[in-house]
Design a protein around this motif. Structure first.
Motif, PDB file in Angstrom:
ATOM      1  N   ALA A   1       0.839  -1.195   0.000  1.00  0.00           N
ATOM      2  CA  ALA A   1       0.000   0.000   0.000  1.00  0.00           C
ATOM      3  C   ALA A   1       0.880   1.252   0.000  1.00  0.00           C
ATOM      4  N   SER A   2       0.403   2.315  -0.639  1.00  0.00           N
ATOM      5  CA  SER A   2       1.094   3.590  -0.575  1.00  0.00           C
ATOM      6  C   SER A   2       0.950   4.149   0.837  1.00  0.00           C
ATOM      7  N   MET A   3       2.055   4.542   1.429  1.00  0.00           N
ATOM      8  CA  MET A   3       2.032   5.013   2.816  1.00  0.00           C
ATOM      9  C   MET A   3       2.321   6.501   2.940  1.00  0.00           C
ATOM     10  N   ASP A   4       2.855   7.108   1.871  1.00  0.00           N
ATOM     11  CA  ASP A   4       3.191   8.531   1.916  1.00  0.00           C
ATOM     12  C   ASP A   4       1.956   9.372   2.198  1.00  0.00           C
ATOM     13  N   GLY A   5       2.156  10.442   2.947  1.00  0.00           N
ATOM     14  CA  GLY A   5       1.081  11.383   3.197  1.00  0.00           C
ATOM     15  C   GLY A   5       0.884  11.670   4.663  1.00  0.00           C
ATOM     16  N   SER A   6      -0.259  12.269   4.968  1.00  0.00           N
ATOM     17  CA  SER A   6      -0.615  12.638   6.346  1.00  0.00           C
ATOM     18  C   SER A   6      -1.680  11.688   6.861  1.00  0.00           C
ATOM     19  N   TRP A   7      -1.519  11.283   8.107  1.00  0.00           N
ATOM     20  CA  TRP A   7      -2.425  10.322   8.741  1.00  0.00           C
ATOM     21  C   TRP A   7      -2.911  10.876  10.074  1.00  0.00           C
ATOM     22  N   LYS A   8      -4.223  10.833  10.292  1.00  0.00           N
ATOM     23  CA  LYS A   8      -4.769  11.170  11.609  1.00  0.00           C
ATOM     24  C   LYS A   8      -4.606   9.928  12.475  1.00  0.00           C
TER      25      LYS A   8
END
Length: 99
Positions: free
Chosen positions: A2-9
C-alpha cells in the motif's frame, strides 16, 4: 504494498485517555521519515522502517507527559491499525486514517 506517503490522523487509546495527532510519512526504500504533531507540538519520527505493508517508528512525545513511544502499524488502503508501546506505561491500540 500500500502507498504510505502522506498525512495520517493517528488515534492512540491510552490509559491517559484518547491521544490524537497527525503523522506525516515520506517513504524511501525500506525506511521513512516524518513528523508527529499533536497539541501544538511536533516531533520527528525516529527509526522509521517499512516492511511490506507494515510501518514501525519511535517518537519522543512531550504531552501528555514526556515519553518514548514505540509504534507499529499495518497499512491497508487508507487505514492503519497497530500498537503504541509507551515503555513503562503499557501497550495501547493505535489506529490511523489518511487525511
Amino acid at each position: 504494498m500500500a502507498s504510505m506517503d502522506g498525512s495520517w490522523k493517528i488515534v492512540i487509546d491510552s490509559s491517559m485517555g484518547v491521544q490524537q495527532g497527525v503523522l506525516t510519512v515520506k517513504v524511501s526504500g525500506d525506511s521513512f521519515t516524518g513528523t508527529f504533531a499533536a497539541t501544538g507540538n511536533s516531533v520527528a519520527v525516529e527509526d522509521g522502517k517499512v516492511d511490506g505493508d507494515a510501518l514501525s517508528w519511535k517518537m519522543n512525545v512531550v504531552t501528555p507527559f514526556p515519553a518514548t513511544v514505540d509504534c507499529r502499524a499495518t497499512v491497508t488502503g487508507n487505514t492503519m491499525t497497530g500498537t503504541a508501546d509507551v515503555l513503562e506505561y503499557g501497550n495501547y491500540p493505535l489506529t490511523g486514517t489518511r487525511k
